[in-house]
Design an enzyme around this catalytic site. Sequence first.
Site, PDB file in Angstrom:
ATOM      1  CE  LYS B  47       6.997   9.405   3.931  1.00 20.82           C
ATOM      2  NZ  LYS B  47       7.260   7.959   4.090  1.00 20.82           N
ATOM      3  CB  ALA B  48       1.511   6.441   3.905  1.00 19.64           C
ATOM      4  N   GLY B  74       8.580   5.296   9.384  1.00 21.21           N
ATOM      5  CA  GLY B  74       7.512   5.597  10.345  1.00 21.21           C
ATOM      6  C   GLY B  74       6.447   6.525   9.794  1.00 21.21           C
ATOM      7  CB  CYS B 132       3.085   0.737   7.225  1.00 25.34           C
ATOM      8  SG  CYS B 132       4.608   1.476   7.854  1.00 25.34           S
ATOM      9  CB  ILE B 193       4.806  -7.902  -1.225  1.00 22.55           C
ATOM     10  CG1 ILE B 193       6.251  -7.814  -1.702  1.00 22.55           C
ATOM     11  CG2 ILE B 193       4.177  -9.188  -1.623  1.00 22.55           C
ATOM     12  CD1 ILE B 193       7.156  -8.938  -1.220  1.00 22.55           C
ATOM     13  CG  ASN B 194       4.341  -2.310   2.616  1.00 19.44           C
ATOM     14  OD1 ASN B 194       5.518  -1.980   2.743  1.00 19.44           O
ATOM     15  ND2 ASN B 194       3.342  -1.495   2.896  1.00 19.44           N
ATOM     16  N   GLY B 245       7.993  -4.994  -5.815  1.00 28.32           N
ATOM     17  CA  GLY B 245       9.030  -5.706  -5.078  1.00 28.32           C
ATOM     18  C   GLY B 245      10.288  -5.904  -5.903  1.00 28.32           C
ATOM     19  N   GLY B 267       9.688   0.803  -6.701  1.00 28.15           N
ATOM     20  CA  GLY B 267       9.855   1.403  -5.373  1.00 28.15           C
ATOM     21  C   GLY B 267      11.291   1.797  -5.147  1.00 28.15           C
TER      22      GLY B 267
END
EC number: 1.3.-.-
Lengths: 275, 323
Positions: B47-48, B74, B132, B193-194, B245, B267
């Site tokens: 995770k970021a 977020g 993001c 892709i995000n 995706g 994901g």
Amino acid sequence: MVSQARLVSSTLIKKNWMTDEVVRLTFSDPHIPALAVPGQFVFLRPSPLNYPLLRRPYSLFDVDEEKGVFDLLVKVVGVGSRILSQRSEREMVDLIGPLGNGFFLSDNSGQRELLTWSDSKHLIVAGGMGIAPMHFLARRLKERGEEVVVLFGAVSRNEVLCSSEFQELGALFVVSTEDGSLGKMGKVSSLIPEYLSRDKRIQIYACGPRGLLKEVVELSRREGLLCQVSLEERMACGLGACRSCVCKVGTESQFEYKRVCRDGPVFRAEELVVE
Amino acid sequence: MGNNKINLEVHLGRLILKNPVLVASGTFSYEYTELIDISKLGAVVTKAVTLRRRQGNRPPRTWETSCGLLNSIGLENPGVEHFLEKGLPCWRRWPVKLIVNVAGETVEEYAELARILDGAEGVDALEANISCPNIREGGIFFGVNPEMSYRVISAMRSRTSKPLIAKLTPNVTDIVSIARACVEAGAEILSLINTLRGLAIDPDTFRPRLGKGFGGLSGPAIKPVAVGMIHQVYRALDVPLIGIGGILDYRDAVEFFLAGARAVAVGTGNFVNPRIPLEIIEGLTKFLEEKGMRGVEDLVGKVRFEVGATWPRFPRTEGELTI
């Protein structure tokens, strides 16, 4: 605590419609009944296909260790619950469980505070489907010889659930309905004061709509009662990865988000900010 | 027929993975080790991680849509120091490649994260999250602009010698121009892709379903968008691609390989079934065996278009995208 959750396929062995909208599903599984504690949930795929996409969390209504079965209460409210309720007996359902932290009862894990049991009276406060985790809890409490009172609130009499199931356990089951069609008219929270006694230590376990939980939490704080709340929340991963199902813990001005799936679903009332 | 002649190993530039199946940032955490053997994965993407702790957005944070999931989490995370002290040592217990996804609000923050993580043992690559859609500053604001993308990636490039991945947003007119800027700035791998920006509204209350309003859409609903963008970038640039995706099974993964991806990341599929990444590895092995292929490389970019197939055309890349 090391989670004992497993990815399993459990067989749906029995469907029992409790009301027009609520069905009790019984599953056979060799692991979950032995591992679970009251307040935990399973995270299941309503359909073996990929629609709906996400799993759904359901509290364990009860388990039977000897028979190797567990029960869920499912109310048909949307696509996922409709599909699940239409599954046939003998079908396999893909699920993960048991998940989450259950009610804070004395146990041997060291994670749970040992509550004082002598002179306690246990008030279970449930609004609607908030009754779902409570049968397992009430049974465990009764097995210890505790005094258990279940206060159940519904909109109307046709939504009143499980009265005989709780009475069979030896719990007092008291109903209120908002329209007065059964039991006392009004909200279930209004029943609580009658059952507060001065000579016994009161422990409250609540589950249901947020409005009810807010009232119960406030009353518990005011009266200095021990209170635990089980939160219902939509989830995406159910395991703690995605951080979707968060609730506020702390105070309104200084809080942190905790995951209902992993850090809950049961929280102590004093730490929770109910919105 | 045994599978001993299938080799799933893939080379993404300097980053060599034992197989091409990853788990995507934000959808996987250490808790999954309780359910699946993560050492079988090609790599885990964390995770970021941000420079400082982030509390995340106000709930509700996710909303299920038809075949998709809209989210606005977020970037809730405890910050890079906590990651180095607590998170990384956990991951290091497992023999699996680890890619750390990083996000910042400024170019300097990305650079600082690259510097801090450059020395971290057990971090096999960095993925720059310039895509993001759910934070007020940074993230997608860099990823929608080639110049800003270039600045972020080159700032990170100068601070780290680790393999560097740029994760791209689909919320752009011309994905190729962003991809090219990232490669020119020193990204050795691109992941895309995000999520696609979106909004869901409750018809009864007139309010957005998410606490924050807008969110990012993931899941099978966005798969064709992702496959299409992978192919656009594959046609235009010579750079290893990680396709992301809506991947739920090995056939989805094969689509991405045929479009030009060298690896894929699962994901939202991890939420559907934590076993999906492992099932893809097994399914892919059988598929390659049946096709008489030796590895994923035999599939990469092998989509066969009919003569006269239509192509996306953009002013800046028109010339490069004709067949």
